[in-house]
Design an enzyme around this catalytic site. Structure first.
Site, PDB file in Angstrom:
ATOM      1  N   ARG A  72      43.160  54.100 -11.787  1.00 30.55           N
ATOM      2  CA  ARG A  72      44.499  53.493 -11.784  1.00 30.55           C
ATOM      3  C   ARG A  72      44.922  53.275 -10.334  1.00 30.55           C
ATOM      4  O   ARG A  72      44.872  54.203  -9.530  1.00 30.55           O
ATOM      5  CB  ARG A  72      45.489  54.427 -12.482  1.00 30.55           C
ATOM      6  CG  ARG A  72      46.874  53.871 -12.635  1.00 30.55           C
ATOM      7  CD  ARG A  72      47.797  54.898 -13.267  1.00 30.55           C
ATOM      8  NE  ARG A  72      47.567  55.076 -14.693  1.00 30.55           N
ATOM      9  CZ  ARG A  72      48.070  56.098 -15.397  1.00 30.55           C
ATOM     10  NH1 ARG A  72      48.814  57.026 -14.792  1.00 30.55           N
ATOM     11  NH2 ARG A  72      47.826  56.207 -16.685  1.00 30.55           N
ATOM     12  N   CYS A 466      50.358  57.590 -29.745  1.00 30.13           N
ATOM     13  CA  CYS A 466      50.758  58.998 -29.856  1.00 30.13           C
ATOM     14  C   CYS A 466      52.168  59.145 -29.301  1.00 30.13           C
ATOM     15  O   CYS A 466      52.718  58.195 -28.730  1.00 30.13           O
ATOM     16  CB  CYS A 466      49.746  59.903 -29.128  1.00 30.13           C
ATOM     17  SG  CYS A 466      50.098  60.138 -27.374  1.00 30.13           S
TER      18      CYS A 466
HETATM   19 FE1  SRM Z   1      50.979  57.432 -19.970  1.00 28.83          FE
HETATM   20  C1  SRM Z   1      49.100  60.199 -20.455  1.00 28.83           C
HETATM   21  C2  SRM Z   1      48.280  55.480 -20.202  1.00 28.83           C
HETATM   22  C3  SRM Z   1      52.793  54.872 -18.731  1.00 28.83           C
HETATM   23  C4  SRM Z   1      53.858  59.147 -20.704  1.00 28.83           C
HETATM   24  N1  SRM Z   1      49.006  57.796 -20.210  1.00 28.83           N
HETATM   25  C5  SRM Z   1      48.420  59.021 -20.346  1.00 28.83           C
HETATM   26  C6  SRM Z   1      46.893  58.901 -20.293  1.00 28.83           C
HETATM   27  C7  SRM Z   1      46.462  59.029 -18.862  1.00 28.83           C
HETATM   28  C8  SRM Z   1      46.116  59.851 -21.227  1.00 28.83           C
HETATM   29  C9  SRM Z   1      45.655  61.155 -20.628  1.00 28.83           C
HETATM   30  O1  SRM Z   1      46.484  61.938 -20.130  1.00 28.83           O
HETATM   31  O2  SRM Z   1      44.465  61.411 -20.682  1.00 28.83           O
HETATM   32  C10 SRM Z   1      46.744  57.429 -20.793  1.00 28.83           C
HETATM   33  C11 SRM Z   1      45.476  56.708 -20.364  1.00 28.83           C
HETATM   34  C12 SRM Z   1      45.064  55.711 -21.404  1.00 28.83           C
HETATM   35  C13 SRM Z   1      43.959  54.825 -20.984  1.00 28.83           C
HETATM   36  O3  SRM Z   1      42.878  54.902 -21.601  1.00 28.83           O
HETATM   37  O4  SRM Z   1      44.128  54.015 -20.063  1.00 28.83           O
HETATM   38  C14 SRM Z   1      48.068  56.835 -20.356  1.00 28.83           C
HETATM   39  N2  SRM Z   1      50.571  55.567 -19.438  1.00 28.83           N
HETATM   40  C15 SRM Z   1      49.417  54.912 -19.707  1.00 28.83           C
HETATM   41  C16 SRM Z   1      49.547  53.438 -19.421  1.00 28.83           C
HETATM   42  C17 SRM Z   1      48.260  52.782 -18.924  1.00 28.83           C
HETATM   43  C18 SRM Z   1      50.060  52.762 -20.702  1.00 28.83           C
HETATM   44  C19 SRM Z   1      50.001  51.265 -20.771  1.00 28.83           C
HETATM   45  O5  SRM Z   1      49.643  50.809 -21.852  1.00 28.83           O
HETATM   46  O6  SRM Z   1      50.326  50.558 -19.826  1.00 28.83           O
HETATM   47  C20 SRM Z   1      50.700  53.467 -18.405  1.00 28.83           C
HETATM   48  C21 SRM Z   1      50.230  53.644 -16.994  1.00 28.83           C
HETATM   49  C22 SRM Z   1      51.345  53.720 -16.035  1.00 28.83           C
HETATM   50  C23 SRM Z   1      50.950  53.668 -14.585  1.00 28.83           C
HETATM   51  O7  SRM Z   1      50.422  52.649 -14.155  1.00 28.83           O
HETATM   52  O8  SRM Z   1      51.237  54.634 -13.869  1.00 28.83           O
HETATM   53  C24 SRM Z   1      51.436  54.724 -18.864  1.00 28.83           C
HETATM   54  N3  SRM Z   1      52.974  57.097 -19.674  1.00 28.83           N
HETATM   55  C25 SRM Z   1      53.517  55.924 -19.259  1.00 28.83           C
HETATM   56  C26 SRM Z   1      54.929  55.931 -19.502  1.00 28.83           C
HETATM   57  C27 SRM Z   1      55.889  54.790 -19.228  1.00 28.83           C
HETATM   58  C28 SRM Z   1      56.472  54.834 -17.855  1.00 28.83           C
HETATM   59  O9  SRM Z   1      56.110  55.665 -17.023  1.00 28.83           O
HETATM   60  O10 SRM Z   1      57.318  53.976 -17.579  1.00 28.83           O
HETATM   61  C29 SRM Z   1      55.240  57.139 -20.085  1.00 28.83           C
HETATM   62  C30 SRM Z   1      56.631  57.586 -20.625  1.00 28.83           C
HETATM   63  C31 SRM Z   1      57.578  57.970 -19.572  1.00 28.83           C
HETATM   64  C32 SRM Z   1      57.442  59.421 -19.210  1.00 28.83           C
HETATM   65  O11 SRM Z   1      56.570  59.749 -18.407  1.00 28.83           O
HETATM   66  O12 SRM Z   1      58.183  60.229 -19.759  1.00 28.83           O
HETATM   67  C33 SRM Z   1      53.997  57.877 -20.178  1.00 28.83           C
HETATM   68  N4  SRM Z   1      51.412  59.364 -20.442  1.00 28.83           N
HETATM   69  C34 SRM Z   1      52.656  59.842 -20.759  1.00 28.83           C
HETATM   70  C35 SRM Z   1      52.529  61.208 -21.177  1.00 28.83           C
HETATM   71  C36 SRM Z   1      53.685  62.136 -21.617  1.00 28.83           C
HETATM   72  C37 SRM Z   1      54.315  62.819 -20.471  1.00 28.83           C
HETATM   73  C38 SRM Z   1      55.336  63.839 -20.886  1.00 28.83           C
HETATM   74  O13 SRM Z   1      56.209  64.144 -20.100  1.00 28.83           O
HETATM   75  O14 SRM Z   1      55.253  64.376 -21.986  1.00 28.83           O
HETATM   76  C39 SRM Z   1      51.145  61.514 -21.116  1.00 28.83           C
HETATM   77  C40 SRM Z   1      50.477  62.857 -21.482  1.00 28.83           C
HETATM   78  C41 SRM Z   1      50.524  63.851 -20.388  1.00 28.83           C
HETATM   79  O15 SRM Z   1      50.988  63.595 -19.288  1.00 28.83           O
HETATM   80  O16 SRM Z   1      50.074  64.959 -20.678  1.00 28.83           O
HETATM   81  C42 SRM Z   1      50.482  60.327 -20.657  1.00 28.83           C
HETATM   82 FE1  SF4 Z   2      49.757  57.151 -23.875  1.00 26.29          FE
HETATM   83 FE2  SF4 Z   2      49.462  58.304 -26.234  1.00 26.29          FE
HETATM   84 FE3  SF4 Z   2      49.087  55.695 -25.932  1.00 26.29          FE
HETATM   85 FE4  SF4 Z   2      47.346  57.430 -24.952  1.00 26.29          FE
HETATM   86  S1  SF4 Z   2      47.832  57.056 -27.117  1.00 26.29           S
HETATM   87  S2  SF4 Z   2      48.102  55.619 -23.922  1.00 26.29           S
HETATM   88  S3  SF4 Z   2      48.731  59.051 -24.232  1.00 26.29           S
HETATM   89  S4  SF4 Z   2      51.010  56.829 -25.721  1.00 26.29           S
END
Ligand code: SRM
Ligand code: SF4
Length: 547
Positions: A72, A466
């Site tokens: 990323r 999820c």
């Molecule tokens: Fe996310 C974890 C993808 C934006 C909340 N997110 C993940 C992971 C890395 C899975 C993992 O931990 O192994 C996902 C990778 C999937 C893949 O195969 O690429 C993933 N998140 C994404 C992306 C690519 C979604 C998308 O379709 O665009 C976004 C990448 C953002 C970036 O460039 O930095 C992405 N994630 C977000 C957002 C939206 C935002 O930030 O505006 C959220 C919700 C806002 C927030 O953080 O509260 C978000 N991602 C999470 C969470 C839950 C965090 C929490 O506080 O509970 C996880 C799980 C974790 O962190 O354990 C997570």
């Molecule tokens: Fe984020 Fe869950 Fe979607 Fe994975 S399945 S990219 S952790 S919302």
């Protein structure tokens, strides 16, 4: 919960994010990393993943999972040059799965890079001045900023502030340079992380700047959000909002999506100081025992807003001024050609789920070949070809049409604005499909809307595999949150401007039940809606949803 989560120990003993990453990367007997290094590599902007479509078959064959890595990038405010885009596209073809994935935080992800190619990929990105440090991990993440081509002068100013903030909050360890760029260790100098300390933050930390009236960054979902206040055509400063976050766990009521609280007003020159104060507050008080409870939103929810304000005032040497009035009226992007206040032209293209591959990838490479402005990634996973020279417009239009980059522009508003997270096959946390299922569920919902003549009305739908909420589903009029294969939580009632969370309407239902639940609501909306009333607002007024 007492004690400390295991990740804290990994961070502490990692020698500022080095761990045994070098050894793990060199180990040719496995396509994966040692367990602690899987945690540490996140801080370098990469995740170890496996192809979940192949998981069972490989297990049957007694093979290790098909490990690969997602990388990323860190692109504050979502801006890159055409040359950088070409480099990323080239890397996706050479080392990745042939696609680039625009994310909901305005960055770009490459998927499917095998371990032996990871260093070459990250080094090649850096050669084009695109890094990935702190794109993931318990640090400040990519700083978001409104993509606002019309207010182009203000956009440039806000983008520069986002970039400066991202630099300010970047980890200082040399580990990234040593591991990926063959940077030499600087002998004799005591290395330190002045801002973060040796265990960094309890959890991820997200910052974004919004320029009203378009709340494209969903400012209330950020740990720290800044709302630009424009007075007399100039940037007067920002309202600070703090404590937003969306992730939750099904069935655990102690976890929840939360909107940030409005705290106060500050001048633009205080942006870094105020962000740093909130960040260090969270560093010192955030929960380091339970990672599901470790975001700033829980620190504020547990200790109370008055406590937060007091602690912040202590760190800043006084209270912030009262917040100033602002209006946020929309979340989505404005598509097609727009002319900025400086007369420059910008083309916003719809990229479904942010996935660029095949003909579209080629088309954007050809555009990058001739484009002299920049590429901007929106928080809605779309792409702006920005600052286009007047003489390039016709050629860009031809390339757009020839490569099918305009097809989605003619889609229904529902389809144009919908978001889906990555989910299967790469995301290890996915419980259900998202990106791959989006076209199907949209078609089914479009049929129902058409039945009541509603298909041309704006309607926001966001789908995730999820409850972590990566496509910010809790802020959509219709949110679908994966629960199990083929089953989702149906949430309704967002306000289409990112200021109201939706609520659970039906839990754990399949596609048939989703459509059966929506159909009568669409019928009523068709019959009873008021002029200009959005579906999310109608559901509350009509009493379908109750607080
Ligand atoms: Fe996310 C974890 C993808 C934006 C909340 N997110 C993940 C992971 C890395 C899975 C993992 O931990 O192994 C996902 C990778 C999937 C893949 O195969 O690429 C993933 N998140 C994404 C992306 C690519 C979604 C998308 O379709 O665009 C976004 C990448 C953002 C970036 O460039 O930095 C992405 N994630 C977000 C957002 C939206 C935002 O930030 O505006 C959220 C919700 C806002 C927030 O953080 O509260 C978000 N991602 C999470 C969470 C839950 C965090 C929490 O506080 O509970 C996880 C799980 C974790 O962190 O354990 C997570
Ligand atoms: Fe984020 Fe869950 Fe979607 Fe994975 S399945 S990219 S952790 S919302």
């Amino acid at each position: 919960m007492g004690g400390e989560s295991p990740v804290e120990g990994i961070k502490r003993s990692s020698r500022l994010l080095r761990g045994t990453l070098v050894e793990s990367l060199a180990d040719a007997t496995t396509g994966g990393l040692r367990e602690p290094d899987r945690q540490l590599i996140k801080f370098h902007g990469s995740y170890q993943q496996d192809d979940r479509d192949l998981r069972e078959e490989r297990a049957r064959q007694k093979l290790e999972p098909a490990w690969s890595f997602m990388v990323r990038t860190r692109l504050p405010g979502g801006v890159c040059t055409p040359r950088q885009w070409l480099a990323l596209a080239g890397l996706a073809r050479r080392y990745g799965n042939g696609s680039l994935r625009l994310t909901t935080r305005q960055t770009v992800q490459l998927h499917g890079i095998v371990k032996r190619d990871l260093k070459a990929t990250i080094a090649a990105m850096n050669a084009e001045l695109v890094d990935s440090i702190a794109a993931c991990g318990d640090v400040n993440r990519n700083v978001m900023a409104s993509v606002n081509p019309v207010e182009s002068l203000l956009h440039a100013q806000v983008h520069e502030l986002a970039r400066a903030l991202s630099e300010h909050l970047r980890p200082r360890t040399r580990a990234y340079h040593e591991i990926w760029l063959d940077g030499a260790r600087v002998a004799g100098t005591a290395e330190a992380e002045p801002l973060y300390g040796p265990t960094y933050l309890p959890r991820k930390f997200k910052v974004g700047i919004v320029v009203p009236p378009h709340n494209d960054i969903d400012v209330f979902s950020q740990d720290v959000g800044f709302i630009a206040i424009v007075e007399g055509g100039r940037l007067a400063g920002f309202n600070l909002v703090a404590g937003g976050g969306l992730g939750m766990t099904h069935g655990e009521s102690a976890t929840f999506p939360r909107l940030a609280d409005l705290i106060g007003f500050l001048g633009p020159e205080r942006l870094a100081e105020v962000t740093e104060a909130v960040l260090t507050l969270q560093r010192d008080f955030g929960d380091r025992a339970d990672r599901k409870h470790a975001r700033l939103k829980y620190t504020i929810a547990d200790r109370g807003l008055a406590w937060f304000r007091g602690e912040l005032a202590t760190r800043l040497g006084g209270d912030l001024a009262p917040p100033r009035p602002f209006i946020l009226s929309s979340q989505g992007d404005r598509f097609g050609w727009l002319r900025g206040v400086d007369g420059r032209l910008h083309l916003t293209l719809r990229i479904e789920s942010g996935r660029v591959s095949g003909t579209q990838l080629v088309g954007l490479e050809r555009i990058a070949d001739i484009h002299t402005g920049d590429f901007r990634f929106t928080p809605n996973q779309n792409l702006v070809i920005a600052n286009v020279a007047a003489e390039a417009v016709e050629r860009i239009n031809q390339l757009v049409a020839a490569h099918g980059l305009d097809v989605a522009l003619a889609a229904t508003p529902l389809r144009r604005d919908a978001l889906a997270c990555v989910a299967l096959p790469t995301c290890p946390l996915a419980m259900a499909e998202a990106e791959r299922y989006l076209p199907t569920i949209l078609a089914r919902i479009e049929e129902r809307l058409a039945k009541y003549g509603l298909e041309e009305l704006p309607l926001s739908l966001r789908l995730t595999g999820c409850p972590n909420g990566c496509a910010r589903p809790y802020l959509a009029e219709i949110g679908l949150v994966g629960r199990a294969p083929g089953r989702y939580v149906l949430r309704l009632g967002g306000d289409a401007s990112g200021q109201r969370l939706n609520v659970v309407y039906r839990d754990n239902i399949d596609e048939t039940a989703i459509l059966e639940a929506l159909d009568p609501l669409f019928r009523r909306y068709g019959e009873q809606r008021q002029q200009g009333e959005r579906f999310g607002d109608f559901l509350w007024r009509a009493g379908v949803l109750a607080a």
